[in-house]
Enzyme design. Structure first.
Site, PDB file in Angstrom:
ATOM      1  N   ASP A 174      -1.427   1.461  -3.785  1.00 54.54           N
ATOM      2  CA  ASP A 174      -2.127   0.372  -4.478  1.00 54.54           C
ATOM      3  C   ASP A 174      -3.490   0.821  -5.000  1.00 54.54           C
ATOM      4  OD1 ASP A 174      -3.053   0.549  -1.836  1.00 54.54           O
ATOM      5  OD2 ASP A 174      -3.560  -1.568  -1.709  1.00 54.54           O
ATOM      6  N   ASP A 208      -3.507   6.328  -3.194  1.00 56.79           N
ATOM      7  CA  ASP A 208      -2.376   5.749  -2.472  1.00 56.79           C
ATOM      8  C   ASP A 208      -1.672   4.731  -3.370  1.00 56.79           C
ATOM      9  OD1 ASP A 208      -4.252   3.701  -2.371  1.00 56.79           O
ATOM     10  OD2 ASP A 208      -3.897   3.196  -0.272  1.00 56.79           O
ATOM     11  N   ASP A 243      -6.287   1.790  -3.787  1.00 58.04           N
ATOM     12  CA  ASP A 243      -7.602   1.405  -3.261  1.00 58.04           C
ATOM     13  C   ASP A 243      -8.219   2.519  -2.420  1.00 58.04           C
ATOM     14  OD1 ASP A 243      -5.894   1.158  -1.077  1.00 58.04           O
ATOM     15  OD2 ASP A 243      -6.705  -0.757  -0.397  1.00 58.04           O
ATOM     16  N   SER A 280       0.825  -1.202   0.000  1.00 62.36           N
ATOM     17  CA  SER A 280       0.000   0.000   0.000  1.00 62.36           C
ATOM     18  C   SER A 280       0.865   1.260   0.000  1.00 62.36           C
ATOM     19  CB  SER A 280      -0.960  -0.036   1.182  1.00 62.36           C
ATOM     20  OG  SER A 280      -1.853   1.038   1.151  1.00 62.36           O
TER      21      SER A 280
END
Length: 454
Positions: free
Chosen positions: A245, A243, A247, A99
């Protein structure tokens, strides 16, 4: 590699420094353990742009295939794109990402078929136990018939699914600056936005897991400074930051001012309730603004308050048959996305809401931002329980004040509330306070902090 994996197997995922804390050999054991615990005949695996991700992802896939499981590799993807694949293909999935963590980290977010969460209580503890056992005794015997590895492209299908859930065909033209932070938003945004009446100004779309421009964590104010400057400089209607990743999404208005994730939660909740005929349950955690349950009720919905943490939101989404859920950390969950979180779908809702009327974003979100909030304030505290007891003693019995213990301690009055939660991993207490006006919020915040830090 140590047989105690407690340092890298967290509450919701695997996360640690590569290769110091984990490597491809351990990824292979995690793949075998995932196959064993899910009992699936087939799984889907994807990864982000970090330098270590392709190798770890492939090792996991080979570990699962050695147990007789067929593996579909979707390659570079955002976390919500992996959830899409898990949902659309009805397969358990594993996403290799850390992340917003720094470049030397990597991790695995796992889910069961239909993007159902895998956490400590839903399989992650068993996966850890198997991996630890095999670290000591050696990898399990391979299956008589190994599984296959096949590749599949899912980006176009993912984009089409998202766009089927939000009608953007009749919006006015908008200019939007998107800061992908060198993360997976740079991979997904061009395809999702293609053909829409949007002028896209890309920032840091080059996939680079070393994050050369800034950390890919838009909740840290330092990481949206570039976006805040660029939006007014471009005369854009809004800015969106993702961010690492992709999501989570964070929004700034036409002036470059941040829009509270609680305001986004309220805006999207109102739209989802309208789309569902003016009824439905909406989940929000207990540190989102009071605006959220107010807006949900005003639009015919039923608000349900949960603890902080995505496993609680996802579990409550499923239990209550909720249509939408939001967290102040900028995670947004949708029934029509298998109850999983997708920042991209939330971003499309914001674009549709803004493009469906003539005013600026600042005016649009003002109706969803009714209170003054402190943001989350962390204090290092040796005796967390003792400080919580002191807060309880200070407020218990005050006229018009109620206390509850859903998550930490929440103290509420007619015009204000605050919540104090202990960190699970550090000697910290986290304070969030909100009030009808700035002066009251400041007074309540400082009063609580004085007790916490006494």
């Amino acid at each position: 590699m140590a047989a105690d994996l407690s340092q890298i197997v967290k509450a919701y995922d695997v996360r640690g420094v590569v290769p110091d804390q984990w490597d491809e050999s351990l990824a292979g054991l995690f793949g075998a353990a995932f196959a064993e615990v899910t009992g699936a005949a087939a799984i889907v695996v994807g990864h982000d742009m970090r330098p270590s991700s392709p190798g770890l992802s492939r090792a996991f896939a080979l570990g699962a295939a050695a147990r007789g499981v067929d593996v579909t590799e979707i390659g570079l993807c955002s976390t919500d794109q992996l959830y899409y694949a898990s949902g659309a293909l009805n397969l358990p999935g594993a996403m290799f990402t850390a992340s917003h963590n720094p470049a030397q980290y990597n991790g695995i977010k796992m889910c069961r078929a239909g993007a159902a969460p895998v956490g400590q209580d839903t399989g992650l503890a068993e996966i850890r136990e198997l991996a630890e056992r095999w670290l000591e005794s050696g990898a399990p015997e391979p299956a008589a018939e190994p599984g296959t590895l096949t590749t599949r492209e899912t980006l176009d299908d993912y984009a089409a699914h998202l766009r089927s859930l939000v009608d953007l065909t009749s919006i006015r033209p908008l200019k939007v600056v998107v800061d992908a932070g060198n993360g997976m938003g740079g991979h997904t945004v061009p395809t999702v936005f293609a053909g829409l009446p949007l002028t896209l100004v890309p920032m840091y779309f080059e996939l680079d897991g070393t994050f050369p421009n800034h950390e890919a964590n838009p909740l840290d104010p330092a990481n949206i400074v570039d976006l805040q400057k660029r939006v007014p400089a471009e005369g854009a209607d809004l800015g969106i930051a993702f961010d690492g990743d992709a999501d989570r999404c964070f929004v700034v208005d036409e002036n470059g001012d941040p829009v509270s994730p609680s305001a986004i939660t309220a805006l999207v909740a109102a739209r989802e309730l309208t789309r569902n005929g003016g009824t439905g349950t909406v989940i929000h955690n207990l540190i989102t603004s009071r605006t959220v349950p107010e807006v949900v009720k005003e639009n015919g919905g039923t608000p349900v308050r949960t603890r902080v943490g995505h496993s609680f939101i996802k579990a409550e989404m499923a239990r209550a048959g909720a249509i939408f859920g939001g967290e102040h950390s900028a995670h947004y969950y949708f029934k029509d996305f298998w109850n999983a979180d997708t920042g991209m779908l939330a971003a499309l809702h914001v674009l549709a809401a803004l493009g469906g009327q003539d005013g600026p974003l600042s005016a649009l979100v003002a109706q969803y931002d009714r209170y003054a909030g402190s943001g989350e304030i962390n204090s290092t505290v040796a005796d967390q329980a003792g400080r919580l007891t002191a807060i309880r003693a200070a407020y218990e019995g005050r006229p018009g004040v109620t206390l509850d213990d859903l998550d930490g301690l929440t103290v509420s009055a007619a015009d204000w509330w605050f919540n104090v939660r202990p960190s699970n991993t550090e000697p910290l207490l986290r304070l969030n306070a909100e009030a009808r006006d700035e002066a009251t919020m400041t007074k309540i915040r400082d009063e609580a902090l004085a007790i916490i830090r006494a």
